[in-house]
Design a protein around this motif. Structure first.
Motif, PDB file in Angstrom:
ATOM      1  N   UNK A 524       0.830  -1.197   0.000  1.00 40.94           N
ATOM      2  CA  UNK A 524       0.000   0.000   0.000  1.00 40.94           C
ATOM      3  C   UNK A 524       0.872   1.258   0.000  1.00 40.94           C
ATOM      4  N   UNK A 549      -3.236   4.218   5.494  1.00 43.90           N
ATOM      5  CA  UNK A 549      -3.773   5.302   6.313  1.00 43.90           C
ATOM      6  C   UNK A 549      -2.935   5.569   7.555  1.00 43.90           C
ATOM      7  N   UNK A 550      -2.291   4.528   8.070  1.00 37.79           N
ATOM      8  CA  UNK A 550      -1.532   4.791   9.280  1.00 37.79           C
ATOM      9  C   UNK A 550      -0.264   3.957   9.295  1.00 37.79           C
ATOM     10  N   UNK A 551       0.843   4.620   9.417  1.00 39.80           N
ATOM     11  CA  UNK A 551       2.121   3.948   9.585  1.00 39.80           C
ATOM     12  C   UNK A 551       3.032   4.937  10.301  1.00 39.80           C
ATOM     13  N   UNK A 552       2.966   4.877  11.596  1.00 39.26           N
ATOM     14  CA  UNK A 552       3.773   5.809  12.381  1.00 39.26           C
ATOM     15  C   UNK A 552       4.200   5.106  13.659  1.00 39.26           C
ATOM     16  N   UNK A 553       5.403   5.390  14.105  1.00 38.78           N
ATOM     17  CA  UNK A 553       5.908   4.784  15.329  1.00 38.78           C
ATOM     18  C   UNK A 553       5.369   5.555  16.527  1.00 38.78           C
ATOM     19  N   UNK A 554       4.756   4.827  17.466  1.00 43.47           N
ATOM     20  CA  UNK A 554       4.138   5.507  18.601  1.00 43.47           C
ATOM     21  C   UNK A 554       5.167   6.157  19.510  1.00 43.47           C
ATOM     22  N   UNK A 555       6.206   5.387  19.857  1.00 44.39           N
ATOM     23  CA  UNK A 555       7.214   5.918  20.797  1.00 44.39           C
ATOM     24  C   UNK A 555       8.545   6.042  20.095  1.00 44.39           C
ATOM     25  N   UNK A 557      12.043   7.934  21.303  1.00 42.27           N
ATOM     26  CA  UNK A 557      12.794   8.841  22.165  1.00 42.27           C
ATOM     27  C   UNK A 557      14.287   8.679  21.902  1.00 42.27           C
ATOM     28  N   UNK A 568      15.824   2.637   8.762  1.00 40.06           N
ATOM     29  CA  UNK A 568      15.692   3.405   7.517  1.00 40.06           C
ATOM     30  C   UNK A 568      16.792   3.035   6.523  1.00 40.06           C
TER      31      UNK A 568
ATOM     32  N   UNK B  24       8.971  -3.441  25.327  1.00 41.78           N
ATOM     33  CA  UNK B  24      10.239  -3.933  24.775  1.00 41.78           C
ATOM     34  C   UNK B  24      11.405  -3.060  25.236  1.00 41.78           C
ATOM     35  N   UNK B  25      11.204  -2.382  26.353  1.00 40.38           N
ATOM     36  CA  UNK B  25      12.294  -1.565  26.892  1.00 40.38           C
ATOM     37  C   UNK B  25      13.278  -2.441  27.657  1.00 40.38           C
ATOM     38  N   UNK B 161       0.667   8.718  31.114  1.00 40.82           N
ATOM     39  CA  UNK B 161       0.620   7.960  29.853  1.00 40.82           C
ATOM     40  C   UNK B 161      -0.650   7.130  29.779  1.00 40.82           C
ATOM     41  N   UNK B 192      -0.264   6.794  23.627  1.00 39.71           N
ATOM     42  CA  UNK B 192       0.421   5.898  22.692  1.00 39.71           C
ATOM     43  C   UNK B 192      -0.521   4.854  22.138  1.00 39.71           C
ATOM     44  N   UNK B 193      -0.458   4.631  20.823  1.00 45.20           N
ATOM     45  CA  UNK B 193      -1.183   3.470  20.295  1.00 45.20           C
ATOM     46  C   UNK B 193      -0.402   2.214  20.670  1.00 45.20           C
ATOM     47  N   UNK B 195       1.526  -0.907  20.437  1.00 37.43           N
ATOM     48  CA  UNK B 195       2.345  -1.464  19.365  1.00 37.43           C
ATOM     49  C   UNK B 195       2.795  -2.846  19.797  1.00 37.43           C
ATOM     50  N   UNK B 217      -6.350  -1.521  10.536  1.00 37.83           N
ATOM     51  CA  UNK B 217      -5.605  -0.311  10.179  1.00 37.83           C
ATOM     52  C   UNK B 217      -6.538   0.896  10.121  1.00 37.83           C
ATOM     53  N   UNK B 220      -7.482   2.007  13.664  1.00 36.10           N
ATOM     54  CA  UNK B 220      -6.406   2.680  14.397  1.00 36.10           C
ATOM     55  C   UNK B 220      -6.113   4.041  13.777  1.00 36.10           C
ATOM     56  N   UNK B 221      -6.310   4.179  12.448  1.00 37.74           N
ATOM     57  CA  UNK B 221      -6.152   5.496  11.827  1.00 37.74           C
ATOM     58  C   UNK B 221      -7.234   6.455  12.342  1.00 37.74           C
ATOM     59  N   UNK B 241       4.032  13.320  17.842  1.00 40.66           N
ATOM     60  CA  UNK B 241       3.126  12.247  17.424  1.00 40.66           C
ATOM     61  C   UNK B 241       2.241  11.752  18.572  1.00 40.66           C
ATOM     62  N   UNK B 242       2.832  11.468  19.733  1.00 38.51           N
ATOM     63  CA  UNK B 242       2.069  10.885  20.839  1.00 38.51           C
ATOM     64  C   UNK B 242       2.044  11.758  22.088  1.00 38.51           C
ATOM     65  N   UNK B 363      -0.109  10.659  10.602  1.00 38.38           N
ATOM     66  CA  UNK B 363      -0.208   9.207  10.856  1.00 38.38           C
ATOM     67  C   UNK B 363       0.558   8.363   9.837  1.00 38.38           C
ATOM     68  N   UNK B 366       6.057   7.263   9.018  1.00 34.61           N
ATOM     69  CA  UNK B 366       7.058   6.265   8.607  1.00 34.61           C
ATOM     70  C   UNK B 366       7.148   6.170   7.089  1.00 34.61           C
TER      71      UNK B 366
END
Lengths: 599, 374
Positions: A524, A549-555, A557, A568, B24-25, B161, B192-193, B195, B217, B220-221, B241-242, B363, B366
């Motif tokens: 897509x 519609x959505x492809x973004x990393x939530x966290x 830092x 990348x 996953x930290x 959070x 945060x969504x 993941x 998808x 969530x969008x 973003x969040x 959104x 990436x």
């Protein structure tokens, strides 16, 4: 030089997996031709791809010295012939070079279509045929039934069939005796001018071009000036040897003998399988019959995924072509794919082998365009055109009619799958020619258009019969049909690599299938992408790939930066395996997978 | 990179009472921790990274984890006071500690405050009991609300959070929960969504189709844009973003990351970035807690690796981090990329010589980054 009466030349006819190579290995081993410790399983199949696919692509040969029970020592020359329909001509030449065949049939499986095709070639070549039933040690072996099948289906006497297990070695001495006592010795006139057949040729990294010959009449020596009668090329022999299977120099070869020569021949392309070799000064009056130049029947474009690798591809193709006269190529440019080559092959296996070798041995990722056959296009102005590439299809308004090549396909299949096989053939525009039964197996003979078989027919056949069907074909000629060029448009841009010639009645179905496939194969994008199949300006099928519609990393830092940056970079490498068509990126594997049909 | 992007100190505390199934930290559950040994290791590291960074104005200290609210208040206070002595503290220095909302931890809030912590970020994650259980959290909704009350009466700044796009969550469910959250919020929220990351308990379950009810998808969008719309209307717009904040209440520390400022890092698995002599340096500490501790004790350094990032890599990072912010990046940073058609497609926009994502592009960040950088 060996006396004619002490020579036996033979080939082994068998279906894949029926034990041809294992038997060859045993014959070599049991006569001490190769020491046990040097023995490598399946000695004669040398290329990786041959080993992996369990097939022989180039003819191989071995000279075996066998002390027979009669107290005499015989020279047995085994030519291991190619085992695939793509190489039918090569098989026929190898068959002409020997006087007899061992027909190896798996006693637990029975006769297969491929066996049939090859055994008929052996019969055509007037071979004496010794049936050999292999794998008699398997619990499923049914010697009587299979012997009966050989008599019914092939029509040769199987009462004296040699029963063996090539794997365990049972019966191997009987095979050797049968070769000596049941196969004829070759005929030939040692005093006549030299007449030898060019059986095969290949490129050796140390020796250059190596030519395998079978001497018919006369004698040949190192230093002789020879003439190749078809190409009219003259050479001086640098080396004469026999294969045991490693090369052993020999001063002279006489009638009935098989060996190899080198003669400063620049490329394998300069040699022609089936050509007649004679002395330049004292020529034979008549060349051997049956010579045919290699004729590619399947064409496709090969493009590097990474445009920057075009020169690497050229080099790879040049090198492969040196060793393969049947493989043709010319440069091609495609609006979407850039520079590549339009290549001609003897068949699909040949195509796959060449493609695999380029990808593997030269490390070039390739996009393979839709395979095409040669169409004869008859124009309204009376001219004709041989069409190898759908991209070259002239405007239909100028075309009177189109002819396509057809084949006669022979399929052997267990009863229970016959219905599926008939449906498959029907779906591919086949016309039934014959349908007969041999025991619980059916033999279906179909007249099929080559273009319906060219791509994935064999895969489909294997899949609908769970691998139990066997298949063989030969070209029969050309016939007119209602053929059209179908284009695929992705985001309104035509993708020429996916264009194909297709029968009008099949176009809607194929168009729909291709669009559905592509919808799954193209990732897509950030916008929606229409995927269409069209004939001329008319759209016959359409799918829409919805927008991402959505492809973004939530966290993300400080501690994530390195990992995301490396991701990348990795995607950058992955992107090299995609091709850009307008704004759309199409992955490399989509090109081949889009063509595969599920039905 | 940019001098005005600030300078921070990150302290990683790698321990938790329990490992959350989505996390996953670099966090570990152990039966006992020798607080004295750890404190001394942190102080050793502080002195070393001070030598590395040179004298700087320190804008922020951030205690992250793991669960830093399991640190003894004494350790936290000592780290803060030592850091104050090593660098020049900014007048408005932000000192954040991540906390879990259990009663035990809330009981330490006063002591943290007295040690210098002026901002807490509380991992409430959900205001629904069943979801807290599903997320493997050890607190109840009531405990979370109570801890939050104590925190806002203790610290000048409080954030919390939430995780959304959870199993079986509908758009309306989330809308209601988000309204409750906004009514609680002081001036900052992280939303945060969920993941599903490989290598986590959720990741393992997802791989065998045992994590049902995750949003499509499309859903969530929709949740993402709903979140951005509602928070904006409420006066807590997304600045990242969040992350959502009232104007001026953004996290100073996290802005350092997104603006590619410099930060030193101590503690297991912590990553740092320093700009020294015009070169961007990437530092990585040993991630296994025991290995880090013994490395610090034996060699007086917790670094596993220290490398120079190429200018190209530094630019990639700056764009990748910077476009997460609503303020975007300076336009010249994207010269030579395929930015034009992303602007034409209304995914990016130019405002006062900065390029930023549009609400449509946010959104899809990436995919935008792949287009720009891959």
């Amino acid at each position: 030089m060996t006396d004619l009466t002490h020579i036996r030349n033979f080939s082994i006819v068998a279906h894949i997996d029926h034990g041809k190579s294992t038997l060859a290995d045993r014959l070599i081993q049991s006569t001490g031709t190769v020491k046990d410790r040097d023995m490598q399983a399946q000695l004669l199949d040398s290329m990786d791809i041959e080993r992996e696919r369990g097939i022989t692509i180039k003819a191989n040969t071995v000279r075996i010295e066998y002390p027979a029970k009669d107290g005499e020592t015989y020279i047995l020359n085994l030519i291991d012939t190619p085992g695939h329909v793509d190489f039918a001509y090569e098989v026929s030449r190898s068959m002409q070079a020997v006087e007899g065949s061992l027909l190896v049939v798996d006693a637990s499986q029975g006769v297969e279509a491929q066996t049939l095709a090859n055994v008929y070639q052996a019969i055509d070549a007037d071979h004496e045929i010794v049936p050999v039933l292999n794998k008699i040690d398997l619990p499923a072996a049914d010697v009587d039934r299979v012997a009966e099948q050989i008599e019914d289906v092939i029509g040769i006497d199987a009462t004296d069939a040699v029963q063996i297990s090539a794997k365990t070695g049972i019966g191997i001495p009987d095979v050797l005796e049968a070769i000596v006592t049941r196969l004829p010795s070759p005929k030939g006139d040692i005093t006549a001018p030299l007449k030898a057949m060019l059986v095969d040729s290949w490129y050796d990294a140390y020796l250059g071009v190596v030519v395998m010959i079978r001497v018919i009449d006369g004698t040949i020596k190192k230093g002789d000036q020879i003439l190749m009668m078809q190409t009219n090329a003259k050479y001086k022999i640098d080396k004469l040897a026999v294969l045991k299977p490693q090369m052993v120099d020999i001063p002279e070869l006489g009638p009935g003998e098989i060996g190899i020569l080198t003669a400063s021949i620049k490329q394998v392309r300069d040699t022609r399988v089936g050509d007649t070799i004679t002395h330049e000064r004292k020529q034979t009056a008549q060349a051997l019959p049956g010579f045919k130049p290699a004729q590619p029947v399947v064409f496709c474009g090969l493009f590097p995924v990474d445009n920057a690798q075009f020169e690497d591809l050229r080099e790879a193709i040049d090198k492969l072509a040196l060793n393969d006269a049947s493989f043709s190529f010319e440069m091609e440019t495609s609006a979407a794919l850039g520079f590549g080559f339009r290549c001609g092959f003897l068949g699909l296996l040949h195509l796959e082998v060449i493609r695999d070798r380029i990808e593997r041995e030269y490390d070039i990722d390739l996009i393979t365009t839709a395979p095409s056959v040669i169409y004869n296009v008859y124009m309204r102005d009376g001219s004709t055109l041989e069409l190898h590439n759908p991209a070259d299809m002239p405007d239909m308004t100028h075309v009177d009619h189109i002819e396509e090549p057809r084949i006669k396909a022979t399929i052997l299949v267990p009863d229970e799958y016959l219905g599926d096989v008939l449906k498959l053939c029907q779906d591919r525009r086949g016309i039934q020619v014959d349908l007969t039964y041999a025991g619980s197996r059916a033999m279906a003979v179909y007249d099929l258009p080559l273009n319906e078989v060219v791509f994935d027919f064999y895969d489909r056949l294997k899949s609908v019969t769970k691998g139990y069907a066997s298949f063989d074909y030969q070209m029969t000629g050309y016939r007119e049909d209602f053929l059209v060029k179908m284009q695929i448009l992705v985001n309104d841009e035509p993708v020429d690599a996916l264009s194909m010639m297709v029968h009008r009645d099949r176009a809607d179905m194929r168009g729909r299938a291709m669009c559905e496939k592509l919808k799954d194969l193209i990732p897509r994008h950030m916008f929606k992408i229409p995927i269409q199949a069209a004939i001329g300006g008319r759209v016959i099928a359409r799918e829409t790939l919805s927008a991402l519609r959505k492809d973004v990393t939530a966290k993300c830092y400080g501690g994530d930066a390195s990992r995301k940056r490396k991701l990348l970079d990795k995607q950058k490498a992955g992107k090299k395996k995609m091709r850009q068509f307008g704004k759309v990126e199409i992955p490399q594997e989509a090109f081949i997978n889009a063509l595969k049909m599920d039905g | 990179m940019a001098d005005n992007a600030g300078f921070g100190l990150y302290v990683h505390w790698p321990f938790c009472q329990a490992k959350c199934p989505y996390c996953d930290f670099n966090s570990h559950v152990v039966s006992s921790i020798d607080q004295t040994r750890w404190k001394s290791a942190y102080l050793t590291e502080l002195a070393r990274v001070r030598d590395e960074s040179g004298s700087r104005v320190l804008n922020s200290i951030f205690f992250g984890g793991g669960t830093p609210s399991l640190m003894s208040a004494d350790t936290v206070a000592d780290i803060i006071s030592t850091a104050r002595g090593l660098w020049t503290p900014a007048n408005d220095m932000e000192i954040t500690l991540e906390a879990n909302p259990t009663s035990v931890e809330a009981g330490r809030f006063r002591a943290y405050s007295e040690g210098g912590v002026n901002r807490v970020s509380i991992g409430i994650q959900s205001l629904r009991e069943a979801d807290l259980k599903a997320l493997g959290r050890l607190h109840t909704v009531k405990e979370a609300r109570d801890a939050f009350e104590i925190a806002r009466n203790t610290f000048p700044r409080v954030s919390f959070d939430l995780i959304y796009a959870r199993q079986n969550q509908t758009l309306d469910d989330w809308k209601a929960e988000l309204s409750e959250a906004l009514n609680m919020a002081v001036d900052h929220l992280s939303l945060y969504q969920l993941t599903v990351e490989p290598g986590t308990a959720f990741g393992d379950r997802h791989a065998v189709n045992r994590l049902p009810g995750l949003p499509t998808d499309d859903l969530s969008a929709d949740m993402f844009s709903l979140t951005h719309d509602i928070t904006e209307d409420f006066g807590l717009p997304a600045y990242e973003i969040s992350n959502h904040a009232k104007p001026g209440a953004a996290s100073i520390h996290n802005l350092i990351y997104w603006r590619s400022g410099d930060w030193v890092s101590i503690g297991p698995g912590a990553h740092g970035r320093l700009t020294l002599d015009g070169k961007r340096i990437e530092t990585t500490c040993f991630s296994a807690p025991g290995q880090w501790l013994s490395s610090v004790e034996k060699t007086a350094s917790g670094y596993e690796d220290r490398q120079t990032i190429s200018p190209e890599g530094a630019r990639t990072e700056a764009i990748m981090m910077g476009l997460r912010l609503t303020e975007g990046v300076p336009a010249e940073m994207l010269t030579g990329t395929r930015v034009e058609h992303l602007i034409n497609d209304n995914l990016l926009e130019i405002r006062s010589e900065r390029i930023r994502t549009t609400p449509k592009g946010r959104p899809l960040l990436n995919a935008i980054l792949r287009e720009l950088l891959a």
